[in-house]
Design a protein around this motif. Sequence first.
Motif, PDB file in Angstrom:
ATOM      1  N   GLN A   1       9.384   1.601  13.813  1.00 21.23           N
ATOM      2  CA  GLN A   1       9.246   3.013  13.505  1.00 21.23           C
ATOM      3  C   GLN A   1       8.711   3.196  12.092  1.00 21.23           C
ATOM      4  O   GLN A   1       9.138   2.540  11.156  1.00 21.23           O
ATOM      5  CB  GLN A   1      10.596   3.714  13.624  1.00 21.23           C
ATOM      6  N   ALA A   2       7.758   4.102  11.946  1.00 19.99           N
ATOM      7  CA  ALA A   2       7.158   4.330  10.633  1.00 19.99           C
ATOM      8  C   ALA A   2       8.125   5.099   9.737  1.00 19.99           C
ATOM      9  O   ALA A   2       8.804   6.002  10.177  1.00 19.99           O
ATOM     10  CB  ALA A   2       5.858   5.128  10.801  1.00 19.99           C
ATOM     11  N   ASP A   3       8.154   4.717   8.466  1.00 17.88           N
ATOM     12  CA  ASP A   3       8.952   5.441   7.485  1.00 17.88           C
ATOM     13  C   ASP A   3       8.085   6.547   6.915  1.00 17.88           C
ATOM     14  O   ASP A   3       7.041   6.298   6.320  1.00 17.88           O
ATOM     15  CB  ASP A   3       9.387   4.468   6.372  1.00 17.88           C
ATOM     16  N   ARG A   4       8.500   7.801   7.107  1.00 15.61           N
ATOM     17  CA  ARG A   4       7.668   8.930   6.713  1.00 15.61           C
ATOM     18  C   ARG A   4       7.441   9.004   5.214  1.00 15.61           C
ATOM     19  O   ARG A   4       6.565   9.711   4.744  1.00 15.61           O
ATOM     20  CB  ARG A   4       8.312  10.239   7.196  1.00 15.61           C
ATOM     21  N   ARG A   5       8.215   8.289   4.424  1.00 12.31           N
ATOM     22  CA  ARG A   5       7.992   8.307   2.973  1.00 12.31           C
ATOM     23  C   ARG A   5       6.643   7.710   2.616  1.00 12.31           C
ATOM     24  O   ARG A   5       6.116   7.954   1.541  1.00 12.31           O
ATOM     25  CB  ARG A   5       9.091   7.506   2.268  1.00 12.31           C
ATOM     26  N   TYR A   6       6.047   6.911   3.503  1.00 11.35           N
ATOM     27  CA  TYR A   6       4.835   6.200   3.151  1.00 11.35           C
ATOM     28  C   TYR A   6       3.574   6.898   3.641  1.00 11.35           C
ATOM     29  O   TYR A   6       2.494   6.348   3.582  1.00 11.35           O
ATOM     30  CB  TYR A   6       4.897   4.782   3.724  1.00 11.35           C
TER      31      TYR A   6
ATOM     32  N   LYS B   1       1.896 -14.759 -10.608  1.00  7.27           N
ATOM     33  CA  LYS B   1       2.965 -13.791 -10.828  1.00  7.27           C
ATOM     34  C   LYS B   1       4.009 -13.969  -9.731  1.00  7.27           C
ATOM     35  O   LYS B   1       3.687 -14.345  -8.604  1.00  7.27           O
ATOM     36  CB  LYS B   1       2.427 -12.350 -10.785  1.00  7.27           C
ATOM     37  N   PRO B   2       5.284 -13.676 -10.016  1.00 10.86           N
ATOM     38  CA  PRO B   2       6.308 -13.761  -8.977  1.00 10.86           C
ATOM     39  C   PRO B   2       6.076 -12.714  -7.892  1.00 10.86           C
ATOM     40  O   PRO B   2       5.612 -11.599  -8.162  1.00 10.86           O
ATOM     41  CB  PRO B   2       7.618 -13.487  -9.730  1.00 10.86           C
ATOM     42  N   ALA B   3       6.432 -13.047  -6.675  1.00  6.21           N
ATOM     43  CA  ALA B   3       6.235 -12.132  -5.546  1.00  6.21           C
ATOM     44  C   ALA B   3       6.959 -10.795  -5.713  1.00  6.21           C
ATOM     45  O   ALA B   3       6.396  -9.749  -5.375  1.00  6.21           O
ATOM     46  CB  ALA B   3       6.670 -12.816  -4.252  1.00  6.21           C
ATOM     47  N   PRO B   4       8.201 -10.768  -6.245  1.00  8.04           N
ATOM     48  CA  PRO B   4       8.881  -9.469  -6.394  1.00  8.04           C
ATOM     49  C   PRO B   4       8.133  -8.498  -7.294  1.00  8.04           C
ATOM     50  O   PRO B   4       8.239  -7.277  -7.119  1.00  8.04           O
ATOM     51  CB  PRO B   4      10.245  -9.849  -6.993  1.00  8.04           C
ATOM     52  N   GLU B   5       7.386  -9.008  -8.276  1.00  7.43           N
ATOM     53  CA  GLU B   5       6.608  -8.130  -9.143  1.00  7.43           C
ATOM     54  C   GLU B   5       5.327  -7.644  -8.454  1.00  7.43           C
ATOM     55  O   GLU B   5       4.838  -6.539  -8.730  1.00  7.43           O
ATOM     56  CB  GLU B   5       6.249  -8.851 -10.441  1.00  7.43           C
ATOM     57  N   LEU B   6       4.774  -8.457  -7.570  1.00  3.58           N
ATOM     58  CA  LEU B   6       3.521  -8.104  -6.919  1.00  3.58           C
ATOM     59  C   LEU B   6       3.715  -7.187  -5.719  1.00  3.58           C
ATOM     60  O   LEU B   6       2.859  -6.350  -5.429  1.00  3.58           O
ATOM     61  CB  LEU B   6       2.799  -9.382  -6.455  1.00  3.58           C
ATOM     62  N   TYR B   7       4.814  -7.327  -5.029  1.00  2.00           N
ATOM     63  CA  TYR B   7       5.010  -6.608  -3.774  1.00  2.00           C
ATOM     64  C   TYR B   7       4.817  -5.090  -3.917  1.00  2.00           C
ATOM     65  O   TYR B   7       4.074  -4.484  -3.126  1.00  2.00           O
ATOM     66  CB  TYR B   7       6.386  -6.922  -3.188  1.00  2.00           C
ATOM     67  N   PRO B   8       5.445  -4.431  -4.911  1.00  3.47           N
ATOM     68  CA  PRO B   8       5.253  -2.979  -5.032  1.00  3.47           C
ATOM     69  C   PRO B   8       3.799  -2.585  -5.275  1.00  3.47           C
ATOM     70  O   PRO B   8       3.337  -1.549  -4.787  1.00  3.47           O
ATOM     71  CB  PRO B   8       6.137  -2.595  -6.227  1.00  3.47           C
ATOM     72  N   GLN B   9       3.076  -3.408  -6.029  1.00  2.74           N
ATOM     73  CA  GLN B   9       1.678  -3.088  -6.307  1.00  2.74           C
ATOM     74  C   GLN B   9       0.820  -3.243  -5.056  1.00  2.74           C
ATOM     75  O   GLN B   9      -0.108  -2.460  -4.828  1.00  2.74           O
ATOM     76  CB  GLN B   9       1.160  -3.988  -7.427  1.00  2.74           C
ATOM     77  N   VAL B  10       1.119  -4.254  -4.247  1.00  4.03           N
ATOM     78  CA  VAL B  10       0.375  -4.441  -3.001  1.00  4.03           C
ATOM     79  C   VAL B  10       0.666  -3.292  -2.039  1.00  4.03           C
ATOM     80  O   VAL B  10      -0.230  -2.789  -1.358  1.00  4.03           O
ATOM     81  CB  VAL B  10       0.723  -5.796  -2.367  1.00  4.03           C
ATOM     82  N   LYS B  11       1.917  -2.853  -2.005  1.00  6.60           N
ATOM     83  CA  LYS B  11       2.265  -1.723  -1.144  1.00  6.60           C
ATOM     84  C   LYS B  11       1.525  -0.460  -1.586  1.00  6.60           C
ATOM     85  O   LYS B  11       0.964   0.276  -0.757  1.00  6.60           O
ATOM     86  CB  LYS B  11       3.776  -1.484  -1.163  1.00  6.60           C
ATOM     87  N   ASP B  12       1.492  -0.203  -2.886  1.00  3.74           N
ATOM     88  CA  ASP B  12       0.744   0.953  -3.395  1.00  3.74           C
ATOM     89  C   ASP B  12      -0.734   0.851  -3.028  1.00  3.74           C
ATOM     90  O   ASP B  12      -1.396   1.853  -2.728  1.00  3.74           O
ATOM     91  CB  ASP B  12       0.893   1.060  -4.911  1.00  3.74           C
TER      92      ASP B  12
END
Length: 382
Positions: A60-65, A113-124
Amino acid sequence: MMNLLQFSRRYLSILALVFLASNFLVACKSVTSNDTVDYKSAGAVRGPNLAYPPDLITAQADRRYIVQDGTATMSEYNAAVKKSAQMRSNVMTGIPGMRIARDGERRWLVVEKPAPELYPQVKDFWQENGFLLVVDSPSTGIMETDWAENRAKIAQDWIRSTLNKVLDSIADTGERDKYKTRLEVTKPNETEIYITQKGALEKCVSDTTGNCLYTIWTPRPNDPELEAVFLARLMERLGMTQEQAKAMVAAPLGPKTPKAKLVDDGPNKAHIDLLVGFDRSWRDVGLALDRSNFTVEDRNRSNGVYYVRYVNPKDVGDSKGFFSNLFSSKDDSSLKAKKYQVVLKSTGENSVSVYVQDADGKPENTPAGVQLLTILTEQLSR
């Protein structure tokens, strides 16, 4: 007999043409050039849209995105401005140590770079490119977009441009794409980012006289060039110049990966032989899973295990095609997805065997096990 979908499209087309005729003498718009990939120009996600083929096992899609065209309140506007400034700052600062890695015909991005730092940027990054995320799992480093249409494939002469403004649904490429992104940690403070594309094509099912009865969505072959486009765009998003990113992605590819061999020696013995080391095998199997109808739920590299879900199209029980639920009100959750383990075992310095096990880690000695191995072998041999 013309079905409801065809009738609706024709009726709307007539209305739009009437509008064009009434405005023909008012203005003309010159032809504008477009990028070859443009998913955002279709506008923000407008809620339920029957033009998007459903994945058989999409969450299910999260409407926040959902990417919105505007903001409803001043506080939302201020928050959006602040976020935009932060993103521009990130882009200007950039991330050092980025490079495109290659293995045969496969490309992926390596970032120091560590994955936790990259993940939010990739999502954006995916949201900025007009996609809705239906899988968003920071704990596993996996995200997946919803189906979207590449609007740049529609010829943008002045008539089409005006027509799209009148009624966007008339102009349709009959193609949809979705993208999977997987962040893999291979060494401390270094992350590998894989982007894989999955396509669908709308086809007409005709009767004996050639009349179209209805349309169905069918799988379309993976497009490595689309994957390369988004790898380059992601590099730009992370701070590299457009020229540098395109040059890296466009560099010649290496020799093809050696073909995988399916070995079926009887019950509990069917497997795939790969004549490469574990690191390369792990990477190739992961990409093969991403490009097939598998969903990777989790993985354990040290034990060589991918935990996956798979939907067999035959289990859907619908004769109208792989994406035939397009106009159905049936919930995706009712579709039966089975869980498996895809296990890699080193058999030498440069040899690995790949097995399919059931959800409990026992040998999958059913015909389904051989079928899944066959699908993976086809992907690994491309």
